[in-house]
Design a protein around this motif. Structure first.
Motif, PDB file in Angstrom:
ATOM      1  N   LYS A  19      17.955   7.716  31.578  1.00 47.86           N
ATOM      2  CA  LYS A  19      17.022   8.113  32.351  1.00 47.86           C
ATOM      3  C   LYS A  19      16.104   7.948  32.517  1.00 47.86           C
ATOM      4  O   LYS A  19      15.407   7.255  34.293  1.00 47.86           O
ATOM      5  CB  LYS A  19      17.275   9.743  31.976  1.00 47.86           C
ATOM      6  N   GLU A  20      15.046   6.743  31.920  1.00 48.41           N
ATOM      7  CA  GLU A  20      14.306   6.242  31.358  1.00 48.41           C
ATOM      8  C   GLU A  20      14.203   4.716  31.827  1.00 48.41           C
ATOM      9  O   GLU A  20      13.526   4.882  32.566  1.00 48.41           O
ATOM     10  CB  GLU A  20      13.788   6.649  29.710  1.00 48.41           C
ATOM     11  N   LYS A  22      16.512   4.254  34.020  1.00 48.26           N
ATOM     12  CA  LYS A  22      16.908   4.260  35.780  1.00 48.26           C
ATOM     13  C   LYS A  22      14.912   3.667  36.111  1.00 48.26           C
ATOM     14  O   LYS A  22      15.036   3.038  37.365  1.00 48.26           O
ATOM     15  CB  LYS A  22      17.374   5.176  35.935  1.00 48.26           C
ATOM     16  N   ARG A  23      14.389   4.061  35.949  1.00 49.95           N
ATOM     17  CA  ARG A  23      12.848   4.572  36.078  1.00 49.95           C
ATOM     18  C   ARG A  23      12.242   2.938  35.958  1.00 49.95           C
ATOM     19  O   ARG A  23      11.813   2.377  36.660  1.00 49.95           O
ATOM     20  CB  ARG A  23      11.879   5.454  35.742  1.00 49.95           C
ATOM     21  N   GLU A  24      12.654   2.108  34.387  1.00 48.10           N
ATOM     22  CA  GLU A  24      12.586   1.110  34.729  1.00 48.10           C
ATOM     23  C   GLU A  24      12.820   0.390  34.955  1.00 48.10           C
ATOM     24  O   GLU A  24      12.297  -1.132  34.904  1.00 48.10           O
ATOM     25  CB  GLU A  24      12.006   0.427  32.724  1.00 48.10           C
ATOM     26  N   LYS A  26      13.567  -0.574  37.866  1.00 46.24           N
ATOM     27  CA  LYS A  26      13.238  -0.473  39.320  1.00 46.24           C
ATOM     28  C   LYS A  26      11.937  -1.556  39.912  1.00 46.24           C
ATOM     29  O   LYS A  26      12.758  -2.448  40.653  1.00 46.24           O
ATOM     30  CB  LYS A  26      12.145   1.055  39.993  1.00 46.24           C
ATOM     31  N   LYS A  60       4.563  -0.802  29.541  1.00 44.63           N
ATOM     32  CA  LYS A  60       5.299  -0.387  31.401  1.00 44.63           C
ATOM     33  C   LYS A  60       6.196  -1.807  31.055  1.00 44.63           C
ATOM     34  O   LYS A  60       7.226  -1.912  30.857  1.00 44.63           O
ATOM     35  CB  LYS A  60       5.703   0.009  31.866  1.00 44.63           C
ATOM     36  N   GLU A  64      10.276  -3.092  29.740  1.00 49.51           N
ATOM     37  CA  GLU A  64      11.115  -2.984  31.618  1.00 49.51           C
ATOM     38  C   GLU A  64      11.980  -4.241  30.541  1.00 49.51           C
ATOM     39  O   GLU A  64      13.438  -4.531  30.781  1.00 49.51           O
ATOM     40  CB  GLU A  64      10.449  -3.479  32.781  1.00 49.51           C
ATOM     41  N   SER A 207       6.975  15.433  34.286  1.00 50.98           N
ATOM     42  CA  SER A 207       5.257  14.940  35.354  1.00 50.98           C
ATOM     43  C   SER A 207       4.660  16.250  35.329  1.00 50.98           C
ATOM     44  O   SER A 207       3.613  16.835  35.343  1.00 50.98           O
ATOM     45  CB  SER A 207       6.170  14.782  36.379  1.00 50.98           C
TER      46      SER A 207
END
Length: 283
Positions: A19-20, A22-24, A26, A60, A64, A207
């Protein structure tokens, strides 16, 4: 890529890590998505790190690029490229988190939360419980009624890959822990399976939890300023290392039983933030 691996594969990452990732992904896809793997060179990686640093996200960017490196390494395994351009890359410099939550700071949070009530108090109690149980944010937010027994609170330990047996830790009752858990359960207007659930009885999202916590920190900082007290904001993830430090200061020889680590290597590297270490003279 990782999503195509069978859930029983030892190479598959944990669901939380996926999940993490997937965010990275983008930002990574936005820059490298249309490029052939063989057309990516170290200069492109350094350019990406620099641009993300200028955008205010140096750490970040490191994560990535680490993800990009894993993807390219898999591509190298498939024969899509000869060398991984991320190999030997020097990441953006980062300062390790050295935050230690003072008892007075946590007490002020509890006092402010009691004045405001509802979700603020649930979040504050979760902070206190995380300290008492030496638990990670995800573990603490998801602790359920079924984890509570006559002996204490039994909690799953850390990340695990699909197919791996879930390890558990039992944090035995102390008066403070029993009080926190009882109060959290008593706050629930609608019975929930989660001890620190949101207003609908579900697990707080990261969040959602952090939004309430930031407000609580703001209110507490204002209260501290009015009284002239020292207060530094902190997060749920700061509770675990703060607890480790206090346990080490108290001479706890079994701190890894509380953290769930197999040995003390990670404890020393990540969680031990003591500025001064005390030792006896040789003789």
């Amino acid at each position: 890529m990782a999503g195509k691996l069978p859930r029983s594969s030892e190479s598959r990452k944990t669901d939380g890590t996926l999940k993490e990732n997937k965010r990275e992904s983008k930002n990574v896809i936005g820059v490298f998505g249309e490029m052939q793997p063989s057309d990516i060179h170290p200069v492109d990686i350094y350019g990406y790190l620099s641009e993300r640093e200028l955008a205010g996200a140096p750490i970040k960017a490191n994560k990535e690029v680490a993800l990009l490196s894993a993807v390219l390494e898999y591509g190298r395994r498939l024969g899509w490229l000869e060398t991984n351009p991320c190999g030997g890359i020097k990441y953006n410099k980062s300062k390790p988190n050295q935050k230690y939550v003072e008892e007075a700071e946590l007490n002020l949070i509890m006092k402010t939360a009691r004045e405001r009530g509802d979700s603020y108090l649930v979040v504050a109690l979760c902070l206190r419980a995380a300290y008492l149980t030496v638990s990670r944010p995800d573990e603490m937010r998801a602790v359920a009624r079924q984890n509570i027994s006559a002996s204490g609170v039994q909690m799953p330990i850390g990340k695990r890959r699909a197919g791996q047996m879930q390890r558990m830790k039992l944090i035995e009752w102390s008066p403070a822990l029993k009080s926190v858990m009882d109060e959290a359960l008593a706050l629930q207007r609608t019975p929930s399976m989660y001890v620190f659930g949101n207003t609908t009885g579900q697990v707080y999202t990261t969040s959602g939890f952090n939004t309430i916590l930031r407000r609580l920190m703001k209110y507490s900082a204002t209260k501290a300023a009015e009284s002239g007290a020292t207060f530094n904001r902190f997060t749920l993830k700061d509770m675990r290392p703060s607890a480790v430090m206090d346990r080490l200061e108290d001479g706890d020889q079994r701190v890894t039983d509380a953290t769930g680590h197999a040995d003390d290597r990670m404890v020393k590297k990540v969680y031990d933030r003591r500025k001064t270490k005390v030792a006896k003279a040789t003789k």
